[in-house]
Design a protein around this motif. Structure first.
Motif, PDB file in Angstrom:
ATOM      1  N   SER A  58       0.837  -1.187   0.000  1.00  0.00           N
ATOM      2  CA  SER A  58       0.000   0.000   0.000  1.00  0.00           C
ATOM      3  C   SER A  58       0.876   1.243   0.000  1.00  0.00           C
ATOM      4  O   SER A  58       2.062   1.169   0.315  1.00  0.00           O
ATOM      5  CB  SER A  58      -0.928   0.021   1.221  1.00  0.00           C
ATOM      6  OG  SER A  58      -0.170   0.065   2.418  1.00  0.00           O
ATOM      7  N   GLN A  60       1.568   5.007   1.460  1.00  0.00           N
ATOM      8  CA  GLN A  60       1.277   5.888   2.577  1.00  0.00           C
ATOM      9  C   GLN A  60       1.485   7.339   2.166  1.00  0.00           C
ATOM     10  O   GLN A  60       2.080   7.632   1.131  1.00  0.00           O
ATOM     11  CB  GLN A  60       2.183   5.547   3.765  1.00  0.00           C
ATOM     12  CG  GLN A  60       1.987   4.152   4.319  1.00  0.00           C
ATOM     13  CD  GLN A  60       2.897   3.895   5.504  1.00  0.00           C
ATOM     14  OE1 GLN A  60       3.797   4.678   5.775  1.00  0.00           O
ATOM     15  NE2 GLN A  60       2.654   2.799   6.206  1.00  0.00           N
ATOM     16  N   GLY A  61       1.011   8.220   2.947  1.00  0.00           N
ATOM     17  CA  GLY A  61       1.223   9.640   2.700  1.00  0.00           C
ATOM     18  C   GLY A  61       2.696   9.983   2.742  1.00  0.00           C
ATOM     19  O   GLY A  61       3.446   9.446   3.560  1.00  0.00           O
ATOM     20  N   LYS A  63       5.806  11.696   3.771  1.00  0.00           N
ATOM     21  CA  LYS A  63       6.178  12.452   4.962  1.00  0.00           C
ATOM     22  C   LYS A  63       7.358  13.396   4.721  1.00  0.00           C
ATOM     23  O   LYS A  63       7.754  14.133   5.622  1.00  0.00           O
ATOM     24  CB  LYS A  63       6.511  11.492   6.104  1.00  0.00           C
ATOM     25  CG  LYS A  63       5.331  10.617   6.530  1.00  0.00           C
ATOM     26  CD  LYS A  63       5.709   9.691   7.668  1.00  0.00           C
ATOM     27  CE  LYS A  63       4.515   8.828   8.096  1.00  0.00           C
ATOM     28  NZ  LYS A  63       4.858   7.915   9.204  1.00  0.00           N
TER      29      LYS A  63
END
Length: 424
Positions: A58, A60-61, A63
């Motif tokens: 997946s 993720q945002g 960072k």
């Protein structure tokens, strides 16, 4: 049954049973060992079952900080960076049907088609009265029959040549300002430091990779390199000469096509124009991370003259000269009568009548060792020092005549463009 016979039968049964038990036990242990080995192999190679999500990966945002000083500096300048296309005429090979049958070709057949000869970079630095001005390298536009500029939005426009200067390898173009919304600003190249972060922007390997940005540091604030020019050099009688130039060294990646693009600081100011890289040393060993940029202070001084006059006006002494190092030690001692402590400088071989050098009292066989505050070790040093002055300035010249040191003041009243013969 007698007792002895009974005992023999009993022990025979015991022995048989023991042998069978041993064989069965051994067989079981071997079977268990094989099963265990196969179990270990299956445990290692068997794909686990039971997953209901194919792939299982997946996103993720992010960072990471997107608006860091590098991205902000790049975004403030990128729309002013352009690709410069050098177009040249390709002459016909002469194997046309007219040649085959001995006829004359049409008058326009030798004009040739315009084709892209090379590509470089440039940066828009000024808009005025509907015209936008682009600074690039002289070697990017050299030999062109036509020039085009590709803006950051991909739009291609025709460009006119304002002026060039082979000595500093700079050129100025002009284009319509209609589609130009961003112009770059120059920062003071004296206010830089080794280790400072910088970005190089341009079109490495051509416009296909336009607006490529690379990051590095200033490796050295000031490097002195010897570069060749197209000027006449009377010191050796050949066309073409060399002079020394001060450049900024950086490890930001600079490749073919980056020439003419800007080197910027983290405030988005142009502190240099990328001009060259060192790809190998004198022994042929590959070199990485050694690029060079013309300092912005020098760039501004030159491009202002190109816009104002179409050329750079430089003073001239009106002399022919050779390096002292090319004179034999016997001649240095017996002809020039130099003290042993003087082993570098330039020897005047001819002083043009009525020249600035002649008016200052300089003569043939004088050995110049200093011009202004700059030491002169060779002809390149003298030219570099001389070109720091403007026509109308006065400069002190330190020289030796017949073994004695003298100082004279030369009034720089004449220009190199007005010279009658090869001089310096």
């Amino acid at each position: 049954m007698d007792e002895n016979k009974f005992r023999r039968r009993f022990w025979m049964k015991v022995i048989v049973v023991g042998l069978l038990a041993g064989l069965i036990g051994g067989g079981i242990s071997i079977t268990i060992g094989n099963v265990w080995t196969r179990h270990e192999q299956n445990t290692v190679t068997k794909v686990p079952s039971g997953s209901t999500k194919p792939g299982g990966a997946s996103v993720q945002g992010n960072k990471a900080q997107l608006k860091n000083p590098s991205t902000q500096a790049y975004n403030s300048v990128k729309d002013s960076v352009v690709s410069v296309i050098n177009k040249q005429r390709v002459q016909n090979s002469g194997n046309s049907v007219f040649d085959m049958f001995g006829g004359d070709a049409p008058s326009n057949s030798n004009s040739g088609k315009l084709q892209t000869a090379s590509e470089g970079s440039g940066v828009i630095y000024k808009k005025h009265n509907g015209i936008a001005y682009v600074v690039t390298n002289n070697h990017v536009v050299s030999g062109s029959n036509a020039l085009e500029v590709i803006l950051s939005n991909g739009k291609k426009v025709s460009a006119g040549l304002v002026g060039t200067d082979s000595t500093t390898d700079l050129a100025v173009l002009k284009i319509s300002a209609k589609n130009v919304n961003t112009v770059a600003r120059f920062g003071n190249s004296n206010d830089i430091a080794a280790g400072q972060d910088v970005l190089a922007i341009g079109s490495p390997m051509g416009s296909e990779y336009a607006n490529t940005v690379t990051k590095g540091i200033i490796s050295a604030k000031k490097r002195t390199l010897k570069v060749s020019t197209n000027d006449d050099d009377s010191s050796n009688g050949n066309s073409g000469s060399s002079t020394t130039t001060n450049v900024i060294q950086t490890d930001a990646a600079i490749n073919s096509g980056n020439s003419g693009g800007p080197l910027i600081n983290m405030a988005g100011q142009v502190i240099g124009i990328n001009s060259m890289k060192l790809s190998s040393n004198g022994e042929g060993s590959s070199v990485e991370g050694m690029g060079f940029s013309i300092p912005s202070n020098e760039v501004v001084r030159i491009i202002n003259q190109l816009v104002a006059h179409g050329k750079v006006v430089r003073p001239t002494l009106g002399v022919s000269m050779i390096n002292l190092s090319n004179v034999t030690s016997d001649s240095q001692k017996n002809v020039l009568k130099l003290p042993s402590s003087v082993n570098t400088g330039v020897v005047l071989m001819k002083v043009k009548s009525g020249s600035d050098a002649d008016n200052a009292g300089l003569k043939k066989y004088d050995v110049i060792t200093k011009l202004g505050n700059s030491k002169v070790q060779g002809t390149g040093d003298l030219k570099t020092a001389l070109y720091k002055y403007k026509v109308g300035d006065s400069v002190k010249v330190t020289y030796y005549r017949s073994g004695t040191q003298h100082v004279t003041t030369v009034k720089l009243s004449q220009t190199a463009s007005s010279k009658v013969e090869n001089d310096n």
